[in-house]
Design a protein around this motif. Structure first.
Motif, PDB file in Angstrom:
ATOM      1  N   VAL A   1       0.858  -1.191   0.000  1.00 61.71           N
ATOM      2  CA  VAL A   1       0.000   0.000   0.000  1.00 61.71           C
ATOM      3  C   VAL A   1       0.889   1.235   0.000  1.00 61.71           C
ATOM      4  N   PRO A   2       0.350   2.419  -0.342  1.00 55.93           N
ATOM      5  CA  PRO A   2       1.163   3.641  -0.335  1.00 55.93           C
ATOM      6  C   PRO A   2       1.814   3.891   1.021  1.00 55.93           C
ATOM      7  N   GLU A   3       2.951   4.559   1.013  1.00 52.76           N
ATOM      8  CA  GLU A   3       3.764   4.775   2.212  1.00 52.76           C
ATOM      9  C   GLU A   3       2.986   5.315   3.418  1.00 52.76           C
ATOM     10  N   PRO A   4       2.127   6.346   3.263  1.00 52.58           N
ATOM     11  CA  PRO A   4       1.449   6.867   4.475  1.00 52.58           C
ATOM     12  C   PRO A   4       0.551   5.853   5.166  1.00 52.58           C
ATOM     13  N   TRP A   5       0.133   4.806   4.428  1.00 53.71           N
ATOM     14  CA  TRP A   5      -0.812   3.845   4.991  1.00 53.71           C
ATOM     15  C   TRP A   5      -0.151   2.560   5.466  1.00 53.71           C
ATOM     16  N   GLN A   6       1.144   2.442   5.317  1.00 53.02           N
ATOM     17  CA  GLN A   6       1.793   1.181   5.670  1.00 53.02           C
ATOM     18  C   GLN A   6       1.753   0.904   7.170  1.00 53.02           C
ATOM     19  N   TRP A   7       2.099   1.890   7.973  1.00 50.59           N
ATOM     20  CA  TRP A   7       2.068   1.674   9.430  1.00 50.59           C
ATOM     21  C   TRP A   7       0.653   1.405   9.938  1.00 50.59           C
ATOM     22  N   PRO A   8      -0.379   2.155   9.478  1.00 46.07           N
ATOM     23  CA  PRO A   8      -1.738   1.800   9.917  1.00 46.07           C
ATOM     24  C   PRO A   8      -2.143   0.378   9.548  1.00 46.07           C
ATOM     25  N   VAL A   9      -1.744  -0.078   8.340  1.00 48.17           N
ATOM     26  CA  VAL A   9      -2.079  -1.449   7.947  1.00 48.17           C
ATOM     27  C   VAL A   9      -1.360  -2.458   8.844  1.00 48.17           C
ATOM     28  N   VAL A  10      -0.089  -2.178   9.179  1.00 49.96           N
ATOM     29  CA  VAL A  10       0.633  -3.048  10.109  1.00 49.96           C
ATOM     30  C   VAL A  10      -0.109  -3.121  11.451  1.00 49.96           C
ATOM     31  N   ALA A  11      -0.540  -1.963  11.952  1.00 49.53           N
ATOM     32  CA  ALA A  11      -1.251  -1.925  13.236  1.00 49.53           C
ATOM     33  C   ALA A  11      -2.551  -2.722  13.159  1.00 49.53           C
ATOM     34  N   VAL A  12      -3.280  -2.574  12.041  1.00 47.16           N
ATOM     35  CA  VAL A  12      -4.534  -3.310  11.881  1.00 47.16           C
ATOM     36  C   VAL A  12      -4.283  -4.816  11.865  1.00 47.16           C
ATOM     37  N   MET A  13      -3.220  -5.241  11.190  1.00 47.94           N
ATOM     38  CA  MET A  13      -2.903  -6.664  11.121  1.00 47.94           C
ATOM     39  C   MET A  13      -2.538  -7.222  12.502  1.00 47.94           C
ATOM     40  N   VAL A  14      -1.805  -6.440  13.277  1.00 52.53           N
ATOM     41  CA  VAL A  14      -1.471  -6.880  14.640  1.00 52.53           C
ATOM     42  C   VAL A  14      -2.738  -7.027  15.473  1.00 52.53           C
ATOM     43  N   VAL A  15      -3.650  -6.054  15.336  1.00 49.00           N
ATOM     44  CA  VAL A  15      -4.919  -6.124  16.075  1.00 49.00           C
ATOM     45  C   VAL A  15      -5.730  -7.344  15.635  1.00 49.00           C
ATOM     46  N   ILE A  16      -5.761  -7.590  14.313  1.00 48.84           N
ATOM     47  CA  ILE A  16      -6.480  -8.765  13.807  1.00 48.84           C
ATOM     48  C   ILE A  16      -5.864 -10.053  14.370  1.00 48.84           C
TER      49      ILE A  16
END
Length: 373
Positions: A322-337
Motif C-alpha cells: 500500500v502507499p507509504e502513508p498507509w503502511q504503518w496503519p495497515v501493520v497496526a490493523v494486522m497486529v490487532v487482527i
C-alpha cells in the motif's frame, strides 16, 4: 556429623541455595534436567523461536533474528505454565508445611529464569550479531527482558490459578505426551506475555517514530522494570492463591475435577473441551487461531521488522504493497487482527470449558436433591 557436612555444603553453595527457598530451587533445577516433560519444555521454546526466524530466510529477510530470544522466552512461558500440575499429587508436600508457599513459588520462578534466562539472552545476542543492524538491538533487548520477567511471573500465577491436572510423574512412563490438556493455558499465556512486552516495545516505537535514540534505548530499562514488577507482583499473587486454595488444588490433582464438582457421574466432566465441542465450534476456534497466527506474525510483526530495517523487499506482505502513508496503519490493523484471532480462539475454548463445568454442577445439584428426597 551429617548435619554439619550438609550445613557446610550449603554455605559453600552460597546464599541462593540456603533455607527453604534454596532447597526447592535445587530440587527444581534437577527436575528441569531429569523430568522428560520439563526437558520437552526446554527444547520447545528455542526450537519454536529458531524455526520462526529462519522461515523468512526464504525471502532473504533477517530482521527477525534479533527477536529470537524474545520469541523463545514467550514460547517457554506458554509451554511451562503448569508447573504444579506437572508435579502431580506431590503438591501435598508443600501444603503440609504451612507458611512456605511463598518460598516454593519464588524458588520455581528463579529456577525457570536460571534455565531460560541465559539461553534466551544468548539467542538474542547471536541473533543481533547475525543480523548486524544495531538499530534493532534495543528492541530485541527490551522485548527479551520483558518476556523473561513477565513470563516468570505469569507462568507461576497461571499454574496456580488455572492448574491443569496431570498424572503423577511416576505414572507417566517417561512419556512427555502423557500430561494434562494445557491448550487453554498456552492460549492465555501468549496473550499475557505479549501484553507484558507492550510497554517496553511501545517506548521503543515512540523513540523510533520521534527519532530520539535516548528514548529508543530507554525501552531496555522499561522492559527490565516491567519484568521485575511482573515477577514480584504475580509471584506474590500465586503464593497467596496457593495458600488459600491449596487443598482444592490437591483435590483437583487427585480426582481430576474441581472440588465444587466432585463425585459427579457425568463423563464429560473429565473430558477435554476439544472432545466435547461441536464441529462448528472446533472449526471456528481453529479458524480464529489461524487468523491470529497469520495476522500477528507474517502480516504484522514481520512487515514491521522490514520497515524498521529499511529493506526494499515487499514479498507477500500486504502492508508493504500500500502507499507509504498507509503502511504503518495497515501493520497496526494486522497486529490487532492477529491478537483478536488468538483471543477469539481462546474465548471459544473457555466457553466450552465453562459449559462442561456448568453441566457438571447441574448434575451434582440434581443428585443431591434426589438424595435428600
Amino acid at each position: 556429623m551429617v548435619r554439619v557436612s550438609s550445613a557446610r555444603r550449603a554455605v559453600r553453595r552460597g546464599p541462593l541455595f540456603r533455607g527453604d527457598q534454596g532447597a526447592v530451587y535445587l530440587k527444581e533445577l534437577r527436575t528441569w534436567w531429569r523430568d522428560p516433560v520439563r526437558t520437552q519444555g526446554i527444547v520447545m521454546g528455542p526450537a519454536f523461536s529458531i524455526i520462526t526466524v529462519l522461515f523468512p530466510l526464504i525471502f532473504g529477510f533477517t530482521a527477525g533474528f534479533p527477536f529470537v530470544g524474545a520469541a523463545g522466552a514467550s514460547m517457554a512461558a506458554a509451554t511451562c505454565a503448569n508447573l504444579y500440575g506437572q508435579d502431580g499429587t506431590a503438591l501435598w508436600l508443600t501444603l503440609t508445611v504451612p507458611g512456605k508457599e511463598k518460598a516454593d513459588v519464588r524458588a520455581r520462578q528463579m529456577a525457570w529464569l536460571t534455565v531460560f534466562g541465559p539461553l534466551t539472552l544468548a539467542l538474542t545476542l547471536v541473533g543481533c550479531l547475525l543480523h548486524g543492524d544495531a538499530a534493532l538491538v534495543p528492541w530485541a533487548l527490551a522485548g527479551t527482558l520483558a518476556a523473561l520477567g513477565g513470563g516468570s511471573g505469569l507462568l507461576i500465577s497461571v499454574s496456580v490459578v488455572a492448574l491443569v491436572p496431570g498424572p503423577d510423574p511416576h505414572k507417566s512412563k517417561n512419556s512427555p505426551m502423557d500430561h494434562g490438556d494445557v491448550t487453554g493455558q498456552s492460549f492465555l499465556m501468549f496473550f499475557l506475555v505479549a501484553l507484558a512486552m507492550c510497554p517496553a516495545l511501545g517506548v521503543a516505537w515512540a523513540g523510533h517514530a520521534l527519532d530520539m535514540p535516548a528514548l529508543l534505548w530507554a525501552s531496555v530499562p522499561v522492559g527490565l522494570l516491567t519484568g521485575v514488577l511482573c515477577h514480584v507482583t504475580l509471584g506474590s499473587v500465586a503464593a497467596r492463591e496457593l495458600r488459600a486454595k491449596g487443598p482444592d488444588l490437591l483435590h483437583l490433582m487427585r480426582s481430576g475435577t474441581p472440588a465444587s464438582t466432585s463425585d459427579k457421574p457425568g463423563e464429560d466432566a473429565a473430558k477435554s473441551p476439544f472432545e466435547t465441542m461441536s464441529g462448528t465450534r472446533r472449526t471456528l476456534m481453529w479458524a480464529s487461531m489461524a487468523a491470529g497466527i497469520v495476522g500477528l506474525f507474517p502480516q504484522g510483526l514481520v512487515p514491521m521488522g522490514i520497515k524498521l530495517n529499511g529493506a526494499p523487499d515487499k514479498v507477500w506482505f500486504l502492508a508493504l504493497h500500500v502507499p507509504e502513508p498507509w503502511q504503518w496503519p495497515v501493520v497496526a490493523v494486522m497486529v490487532v487482527i492477529g491478537l483478536a484471532g488468538f483471543r477469539g480462539a481462546y474465548l471459544v475454548y473457555r466457553t466450552e470449558k465453562r459449559r462442561l463445568n456448568t453441566a457438571a454442577d447441574a448434575t451434582l445439584r440434581r443428585e443431591l436433591s434426589d438424595d435428600r428426597s
